[in-house]
Design a protein around this motif. Structure first.
Motif, short mmCIF file in Angstrom:
data_model
loop_
_atom_site.label_atom_id
_atom_site.label_comp_id
_atom_site.label_asym_id
_atom_site.label_seq_id
_atom_site.Cartn_x
_atom_site.Cartn_y
_atom_site.Cartn_z
N ILE A 166 32.50 41.98 34.73
CA ILE A 166 33.23 40.88 34.10
C ILE A 166 32.57 40.47 32.79
CG2 ILE A 166 33.74 38.41 34.30
CD1 ILE A 166 34.68 38.82 37.07
N PHE A 167 31.24 40.42 32.77
CA PHE A 167 30.54 40.07 31.53
C PHE A 167 30.91 41.06 30.43
CE2 PHE A 167 27.86 37.88 34.63
CZ PHE A 167 27.60 36.68 33.98
N LYS A 168 31.00 42.33 30.78
CA LYS A 168 31.34 43.35 29.79
C LYS A 168 32.79 43.23 29.35
CE LYS A 168 31.19 48.36 29.03
NZ LYS A 168 30.84 49.68 29.63
N LEU A 169 33.70 43.04 30.30
CA LEU A 169 35.13 42.92 29.96
C LEU A 169 35.41 41.76 29.03
CD1 LEU A 169 36.97 43.59 33.35
CD2 LEU A 169 37.30 44.86 31.23
N LYS A 170 34.78 40.63 29.30
CA LYS A 170 35.06 39.41 28.54
C LYS A 170 34.20 39.26 27.29
CE LYS A 170 35.70 35.51 30.32
NZ LYS A 170 36.16 34.25 30.92
N ASN A 171 33.23 40.18 27.14
CA ASN A 171 32.22 40.00 26.09
C ASN A 171 31.55 38.64 26.27
OD1 ASN A 171 30.69 40.76 23.86
ND2 ASN A 171 32.12 39.85 22.40
N ARG A 172 31.22 38.35 27.51
CA ARG A 172 30.69 37.04 27.90
C ARG A 172 29.17 37.03 27.81
NH1 ARG A 172 32.81 32.88 31.12
NH2 ARG A 172 31.36 31.73 32.45
N PRO A 173 28.58 36.01 27.18
CA PRO A 173 27.12 35.94 27.12
C PRO A 173 26.51 35.91 28.52
CG PRO A 173 28.11 34.35 25.62
CD PRO A 173 29.23 34.90 26.46
N GLN A 187 36.39 46.79 42.20
CA GLN A 187 37.09 46.69 40.92
C GLN A 187 37.33 45.22 40.54
OE1 GLN A 187 40.45 49.48 40.35
NE2 GLN A 187 39.96 50.27 42.38
N VAL A 188 37.51 44.98 39.25
CA VAL A 188 37.86 43.64 38.78
C VAL A 188 39.35 43.42 39.00
CG1 VAL A 188 37.92 42.06 36.81
CG2 VAL A 188 36.02 43.68 37.06
N PRO A 230 46.37 34.28 40.38
CA PRO A 230 46.49 32.87 39.99
C PRO A 230 45.62 31.98 40.86
CG PRO A 230 48.37 33.52 41.31
CD PRO A 230 47.57 34.77 41.08
N THR A 231 45.21 30.85 40.30
CA THR A 231 44.52 29.82 41.08
C THR A 231 45.20 28.49 40.75
OG1 THR A 231 42.85 29.05 39.48
CG2 THR A 231 42.39 31.11 40.68
N ASP A 232 44.64 27.40 41.24
CA ASP A 232 45.23 26.09 40.98
C ASP A 232 44.89 25.56 39.59
OD1 ASP A 232 42.60 26.07 41.84
OD2 ASP A 232 42.70 24.05 42.67
N THR A 233 43.98 26.20 38.88
CA THR A 233 43.63 25.76 37.53
C THR A 233 44.21 26.76 36.53
OG1 THR A 233 41.47 26.88 37.77
CG2 THR A 233 41.57 24.52 38.26
N VAL A 234 43.48 27.83 36.25
CA VAL A 234 43.98 28.92 35.40
C VAL A 234 43.77 30.23 36.15
CG1 VAL A 234 43.57 27.70 33.23
CG2 VAL A 234 41.76 29.13 34.22
N PRO A 235 44.52 31.28 35.82
CA PRO A 235 44.33 32.56 36.49
C PRO A 235 42.89 33.06 36.35
CG PRO A 235 46.39 32.57 35.29
CD PRO A 235 45.68 31.32 34.89
N ALA A 236 42.44 33.78 37.35
CA ALA A 236 41.05 34.23 37.40
C ALA A 236 40.91 35.73 37.19
CB ALA A 236 40.44 33.86 38.75
N LEU A 237 39.78 36.11 36.61
CA LEU A 237 39.25 37.45 36.75
C LEU A 237 38.23 37.35 37.88
CD1 LEU A 237 38.58 38.63 33.09
CD2 LEU A 237 40.54 39.20 34.54
N ALA A 266 45.77 42.34 27.91
CA ALA A 266 44.43 42.11 27.37
C ALA A 266 43.36 42.90 28.10
CB ALA A 266 44.11 40.61 27.43
N PHE A 267 43.59 43.14 29.40
CA PHE A 267 42.59 43.82 30.23
C PHE A 267 43.25 44.97 31.01
CE2 PHE A 267 41.21 39.35 29.89
CZ PHE A 267 39.95 39.53 29.31
N PRO A 268 43.53 46.09 30.35
CA PRO A 268 44.26 47.20 30.99
C PRO A 268 43.55 47.77 32.23
CG PRO A 268 44.18 47.49 28.61
CD PRO A 268 43.26 46.36 28.92
#
Length: 202
Positions: free
Chosen positions: A39-46, A17-18, A22-29, A150-152
């Motif tokens: 993840i590509f589908k969840l984020k609508n990421r190219p 599962q996704v 938190p990380t030291d920069t920004v929170p991660a998926l 944002a990501f239920p």
């Protein structure tokens, strides 16, 4: 869906599962590399924007990169200055990297975060394919409730404000390996994104 404990999050990650933490920069998926299409589908990421592989130990990442002993020495020298921390090395990927992590590409971004929660999770899951917690093109989300809203479908770790404050809110610095210069024989890197890590001066 409510925020989850670390043990529940690790279990979910191991089941494919996704998850978000938190990380030291920004929170991660994050998700197992073989399940990266989620993840590509969840984020609508190219599909041409590869994910970063994150781990708790350098040895878990070096096996994912393909290079000569000389190249590996150069990679490890820079990593020693930036890991754990906000430095992503883009290196030639080995056959151990699933194609779904970096569709059509021959390189892979590798990083070890400097955050106790992220490291504790990664120690239990092994390397995960990661990206910032946001819809592609939008600003990164910085707290667990916003990520959950944002990501239920994502298992989001419940973390405290004090733990959240560890992250900088800035992305990692990304550098791509260019090889060893023919004349001077020095390692050559190309800066792809300036983030929280400042590259050492020559």
């Amino acid at each position: 869906m409510s925020l989850v404990s670390m043990s529940a999050l690790v279990k979910a990650a191991l089941e494919g599962q996704v998850v978000s933490f938190p990380t030291d920069t920004v929170p991660a998926l994050a998700v197992r590399p073989t399940d990266a299409p989620q993840i590509f589908k969840l984020k609508n990421r190219p599909a041409n924007k590869p994910l970063i592989l994150m781990a708790a130990e350098p040895d878990q990442l070096w096996q994912l990169a393909a290079g000569s002993d000389t190249e590996r020495e150069a990679w490890q020298a820079l990593a020693a200055q930036g890991w754990p921390g906000p430095l992503t090395l883009v290196l030639p990927c080995s056959s151990a990297v699933p194609d779904v992590v970096n569709p059509g590409l021959t390189s892979i971004g590798l990083r070890i975060p400097d955050h106790p929660i992220a490291l504790k999770i990664l120690q239990q899951t092994g390397p995960l394919a990661t990206t910032s917690a946001n819809v592609s093109g939008e600003a990164p989300l910085l707290d667990p409730l916003s990520i959950e809203a944002a990501f239920p479908a994502v298992q989001v770790l419940a973390w405290e404000q004090s733990e959240q404050a560890i992250h900088s809110g800035l992305p990692s610095t990304v550098v791509e390996w260019q090889g060893v210069t023919a004349i001077e024989g020095k390692p050559s890197w190309r800066l792809l994104r300036q983030g929280a890590f400042q590259l050492p001066s020559e």
